[in-house]
Design a protein around this motif. Structure first.
Motif, PDB file in Angstrom:
ATOM      1  N   SER A   1       0.902  -1.213   0.024  1.00  0.00           N
ATOM      2  CA  SER A   1      -0.050  -0.258   0.019  1.00  0.00           C
ATOM      3  C   SER A   1       0.863   1.390   0.049  1.00  0.00           C
ATOM      4  O   SER A   1       0.512   2.308  -0.751  1.00  0.00           O
ATOM      5  CB  SER A   1      -0.914   0.036   1.175  1.00  0.00           C
ATOM      6  N   ASP A   2       1.751   1.203   0.845  1.00  0.00           N
ATOM      7  CA  ASP A   2       2.814   2.426   0.928  1.00  0.00           C
ATOM      8  C   ASP A   2       3.646   2.618  -0.316  1.00  0.00           C
ATOM      9  O   ASP A   2       3.400   3.820  -1.040  1.00  0.00           O
ATOM     10  CB  ASP A   2       3.900   2.232   2.100  1.00  0.00           C
TER      11      ASP A   2
ATOM     12  N   CYS B   1       1.153   3.956  -2.934  1.00  0.00           N
ATOM     13  CA  CYS B   1       0.803   5.365  -2.765  1.00  0.00           C
ATOM     14  C   CYS B   1       1.859   6.430  -3.434  1.00  0.00           C
ATOM     15  O   CYS B   1       1.548   7.647  -3.924  1.00  0.00           O
ATOM     16  CB  CYS B   1       0.739   5.551  -1.195  1.00  0.00           C
TER      17      CYS B   1
ATOM     18  N   SER C   1      -2.699   1.934 -10.165  1.00  0.00           N
ATOM     19  CA  SER C   1      -3.673   1.542  -9.328  1.00  0.00           C
ATOM     20  C   SER C   1      -4.389   0.246  -9.542  1.00  0.00           C
ATOM     21  O   SER C   1      -4.540  -0.399  -8.496  1.00  0.00           O
ATOM     22  CB  SER C   1      -4.845   2.680  -9.287  1.00  0.00           C
TER      23      SER C   1
ATOM     24  N   ALA D   1      -2.016  -2.527  -8.623  1.00  0.00           N
ATOM     25  CA  ALA D   1      -2.094  -2.536  -7.244  1.00  0.00           C
ATOM     26  C   ALA D   1      -3.399  -3.352  -6.714  1.00  0.00           C
ATOM     27  O   ALA D   1      -3.397  -4.257  -5.910  1.00  0.00           O
ATOM     28  CB  ALA D   1      -1.987  -1.349  -6.351  1.00  0.00           C
TER      29      ALA D   1
ATOM     30  N   ALA E   1      -3.160  -6.858  -4.753  1.00  0.00           N
ATOM     31  CA  ALA E   1      -3.607  -7.136  -3.505  1.00  0.00           C
ATOM     32  C   ALA E   1      -4.343  -8.193  -3.666  1.00  0.00           C
ATOM     33  O   ALA E   1      -4.833  -9.098  -2.591  1.00  0.00           O
ATOM     34  CB  ALA E   1      -4.432  -5.688  -3.118  1.00  0.00           C
TER      35      ALA E   1
ATOM     36  N   ASN F   1      -7.677  -7.292   2.804  1.00  0.00           N
ATOM     37  CA  ASN F   1      -6.464  -7.002   1.882  1.00  0.00           C
ATOM     38  C   ASN F   1      -6.950  -6.232   0.628  1.00  0.00           C
ATOM     39  O   ASN F   1      -6.468  -5.252   0.208  1.00  0.00           O
ATOM     40  CB  ASN F   1      -5.721  -8.241   1.328  1.00  0.00           C
TER      41      ASN F   1
END
Length: 102
Positions: free
Chosen positions: A25-26, A29, A48, A51, A55, A102
């Motif tokens: 997540s970090d 970002c 995005s 990601a 996830a 998650n």
């Protein structure tokens, strides 16, 4: 006292599993922020979606492993049969919760 030990050890295992999700997540970002800062919104949208897919895949793998094989982690923590029974009941719920969170 066995239930307290099971709670503490499962809490530690859950925190260790969750480190990957927080790191992902970090990192995402930062990547999205850099893409938006360089005026590349399409690339930020692409990152995005990647990601989200990562996830889902990692949540499925880690959650599935925890649900299926999590009770065997009790042998690492303790050799008692009571601990194994507690892990056997709780780990499928932990795996499902990990996938959903998650």
């Amino acid at each position: 006292e066995v239930s307290v030990a099971a709670f503490a050890s499962l809490g530690t295992i859950i925190m260790i599993m969750h480190c990957f999700a927080v790191g992902l997540s970090d990192a995402i970002c930062v990547k999205v922020g850099n893409a938006l800062g360089s005026n590349r919104p399409n690339y930020a949208r692409y990152i995005s979606w990647i990601a989200i897919i990562m996830a889902l895949v990692s949540g499925t793998i880690v959650g599935g492993l925890m649900a299926g094989f999590g009770q065997y982690l009790s042998h690492i923590v303790s050799g008692s049969h009571e601990m194994f029974e507690i892990f056997k009941q709780v780990c499928p719920l932990v795996g499902i919760a990990y996938f959903m969170l998650n």
